[in-house]
Design a protein around this motif. Structure first.
Motif, PDB file in Angstrom:
ATOM      1  N   ILE A 240       1.231  -1.069   0.024  1.00 60.29           N
ATOM      2  CA  ILE A 240      -0.217   0.086  -0.042  1.00 60.29           C
ATOM      3  C   ILE A 240       1.038   1.075  -0.099  1.00 60.29           C
ATOM      4  N   TYR A 241       1.646   1.050   0.553  1.00 58.09           N
ATOM      5  CA  TYR A 241       2.684   2.546   1.089  1.00 58.09           C
ATOM      6  C   TYR A 241       3.222   2.775  -0.298  1.00 58.09           C
ATOM      7  N   GLN A 243       2.968   1.549  -3.120  1.00 62.90           N
ATOM      8  CA  GLN A 243       1.621   1.837  -4.670  1.00 62.90           C
ATOM      9  C   GLN A 243       1.216   3.763  -4.320  1.00 62.90           C
ATOM     10  N   ALA A 244       1.200   4.270  -3.062  1.00 58.59           N
ATOM     11  CA  ALA A 244       0.613   5.259  -2.435  1.00 58.59           C
ATOM     12  C   ALA A 244       1.736   6.727  -2.842  1.00 58.59           C
ATOM     13  N   TRP A 250      -2.614   7.023  -5.381  1.00 61.04           N
ATOM     14  CA  TRP A 250      -4.076   6.949  -4.873  1.00 61.04           C
ATOM     15  C   TRP A 250      -5.563   6.094  -5.207  1.00 61.04           C
ATOM     16  N   ALA A 253      -4.152   2.284  -4.166  1.00 61.86           N
ATOM     17  CA  ALA A 253      -3.562   2.217  -2.680  1.00 61.86           C
ATOM     18  C   ALA A 253      -4.699   1.415  -2.152  1.00 61.86           C
ATOM     19  N   SER A 257      -5.960  -0.653   0.220  1.00 63.34           N
ATOM     20  CA  SER A 257      -6.529   0.024   1.831  1.00 63.34           C
ATOM     21  C   SER A 257      -7.511  -0.585   1.973  1.00 63.34           C
TER      22      SER A 257
END
Lengths: 318, 269
Positions: A240-241, A243-244, A250, A253, A257
């Motif tokens: 997630i980190y 991708q974000a 976003w 991500a 999430s």
């Protein structure tokens, strides 16, 4: 107590400031995150299920999710297998040994995550303790790669999260009526049989609560996962980190999430229910005694019971 | 009653596993403390020689001290916000039994179930959408929300142990709500508040995900700085920081134990 509805609401007035903070800082962000996941990147203009479709089509993302849940389950199960013997010894111990055991169990909770993870790098690294010992003993000719491996990650996470397992479990063991195992033994049952037919079933609520706490903590432990995994093992929080922040994707991500959160909560609720069905009455009684939060939602109640139980383990030594 | 071979074997296995588990719990902290006193420049264990050079070097490194001071400030602010608002909320929830109270309780506890990474991303997304700049204020809000569940649960437990007759007596003797709160309720739950404050402080000081998303380019918090150092090279200064953090935590714990007694907020008065 009979109270009018307005009375109940007036009692809740002191909770309003925090409720306001949560509305702005928690409910609103999560709602926006949910909404964001239905946008198509990168234009933010068209609505659709693209992000979720991308997750479904992307074998990599799915296997990362599966690995993350698997590591949570493995760490929680290993913790359970280690915590029961520890709990049994605690139960049989005198006050002095109990104090020492309590200190040992609390120790990992009191050092910061980065520090604990760093310790494991020292232990498992190329020049680390395990490699030094094995080479000194002549068992290994050259340093083995222990860090950045699945097994190393499991070991580190287990040590770091073990207190979350041991505390509720020991609390359950202390509350167990000591005459029950004695009666079983008096009737001629072997110790193995007493453990599996008396102690294990009666302490199931504590075991389930601990398993859930460790599962949730281990599967979301970003720092430990990324440092011990060293980029070779990619799990959901790191993904997630990446991708974000790395990809600036976003909406994807956001979808990740939500999927991750839903998966963790689904496991928590399912396992919690499993623990309850078998020993519903006993669980209810324990919760009434122990957790002030017995009324809260199933998964949350399990999360929560940590604190009162921590208190209980401190009590005999106080 | 004579124990059989199987019984003795079972007991032996239980004790062995328990001893190994105890060792597993202890070793990492011990290793960090030992390694921090190495005279060498690597994390080799056991250390080739002994010195306090890494502690000396640590206190000379502004790049670590500054984030540490910032983390202290941030954790203090987050603790202040979460314990103040959390204590008020816990008192309100404890007094009311209806579904709104249960709903609020579940809401305040939910940061614990939610993966921190998801929550942190959501905060960043919403700040961005609102066009707000990252600041100390936004960091404090994020950290405070992460700390709230501990306060709610621990102060809530202390309130539950409170004898409701005490407040009734106070009212009966003509005291106002505010006077009763100030002189009766708060002193009696102060241990729970202090203990929850300690846990809140530790979890904020230790938090990475929220700071990772909400700290701007100029602000650095200690755990992220350490993480960055560890990802680059294995710097022995990290061991020295760890030593300081472990000792500071133990001292803080003993102080709180002295003031508040242990068993977060639950030990009877």
């Amino acid at each position: 107590m009979t109270k009018s509805k307005s009375g109940t609401l007036r009692d809740l007035l002191p909770a309003l400031p925090l409720a306001a903070l949560f509305l702005v800082g928690f409910v609103l962000p999560l709602t926006v995150l949910g909404a964001l996941s239905f946008f198509q990147s990168p234009e933010f203009t068209e609505l659709g299920f693209d992000q979720y479709r991308r997750f479904a089509d992307d074998g990599l993302a799915f296997s990362i999710l599966a690995d993350t849940l698997l590591i949570g389950a493995e760490v929680a199960t290993l913790s359970l297998c280690l915590a029961y013997p520890l709990g049994l010894v605690y139960l049989a111990a005198g006050p002095r040994l109990r104090t020492i055991l309590t200190f040992l169990i609390m120790l990992p909770l009191l050092t910061s995550t980065v520090v604990r993870t760093f310790a494991w790098i020292v232990i498992l690294g190329r020049e680390g303790i395990v490699n030094s010992i094995m080479q000194a003993l002549g068992i290994w000719d050259q340093p083995a790669r222990l860090i950045y491996t699945w097994g190393g990650l499991i070991l580190a996470l287990t040590q770091i999260q073990l207190p979350l397992m041991a505390l509720p479990l020991i609390n359950s063991l202390i509350r167990l009526d000591p005459t029950l195992p004695k009666a079983a033994e008096g009737l001629g049952a072997s110790r193995v049989r007493v453990f599996f037919t008396v102690i294990l079933p009666l302490t199931r609520p504590g075991a389930v609560a601990g398993w859930l706490l460790v599962f949730a903590a281990a599967s979301t432990a970003f720092i430990t996962q990324s440092l011990i995994g060293g980029g070779r093992i990619i799990l959901m929080p790191l993904y997630i980190y990446q991708q974000a922040v790395g990809e600036q994707a976003w909406p994807f991500a956001a979808a990740l999430s939500l999927i991750f959160t839903a998966a963790v909560i689904a496991v928590v609720v399912a396992v919690d229910r499993l623990g309850k069905d078998r020993t519903a009455a006993r669980t209810a009684r324990l919760k009434a005694e122990a957790a002030p939060a017995a009324s809260a939602d199933a998964g949350i109640a399990a999360m929560v019971s940590l604190k009162p139980e921590q208190a209980d383990i401190g009590r005999p030594n106080a | 009653m004579p124990s059989t071979l199987a019984d003795r074997l079972f007991s032996a296995v239980v004790r062995l596993v328990a001893a190994l588990t105890g060792l597993l719990l202890l070793t990492p902290t011990l290793v960090v403390l030992v390694v921090s006193f190495t005279g060498g420049s690597s994390l080799k264990f056991p250390p080739p020689s002994w010195s306090i050079r890494w502690y000396v070097e640590l206190f000379a490194s502004a790049e670590i001290i500054d984030p540490a001071l910032f983390s202290l400030k941030l954790a203090l602010l987050a603790t202040l916000v979460s314990t103040t608002l959390g204590t008020a909320a816990a008192l309100g929830i404890a007094r009311s039994r209806g579904w709104p109270a249960r709903l609020l309780d579940a809401l305040f506890m939910s940061p614990m179930v939610l993966p921190a990474m998801a929550f942190s991303l959501s905060l960043l997304v919403v700040l961005n959408a609102l066009g707000l700049r990252l600041s100390l204020g936004t960091l404090v809000v994020g950290h405070a929300i992460i700390c709230v569940p501990y306060v709610i649960r621990m102060v809530g437990a202390a309130v539950q142990q409170l004898d409701p007759a005490l407040a009734k007596c106070s009212f009966g003797l003509g005291a106002s709500h505010f006077y009763t709160l100030r002189r009766i309720t708060l002193p009696l739950i102060s241990r729970g508040i202090i203990a929850s404050g300690l846990v809140a402080f530790l979890s904020s000081f230790d938090n990475v995900p929220v700071s990772l998303f909400l700290a701007d380019a100029r602000t650095e918090v200690l755990p992220i700085k350490l993480w960055a150092i560890l990802e680059g090279s294995l710097d022995v200064r990290v061991a020295a920081v760890s030593g300081v953090v472990v000792v500071a935590t133990l001292v803080g714990l003993i102080v709180v134990e002295r003031i508040a007694g242990f068993g977060p907020g639950l030990r009877s008065r």
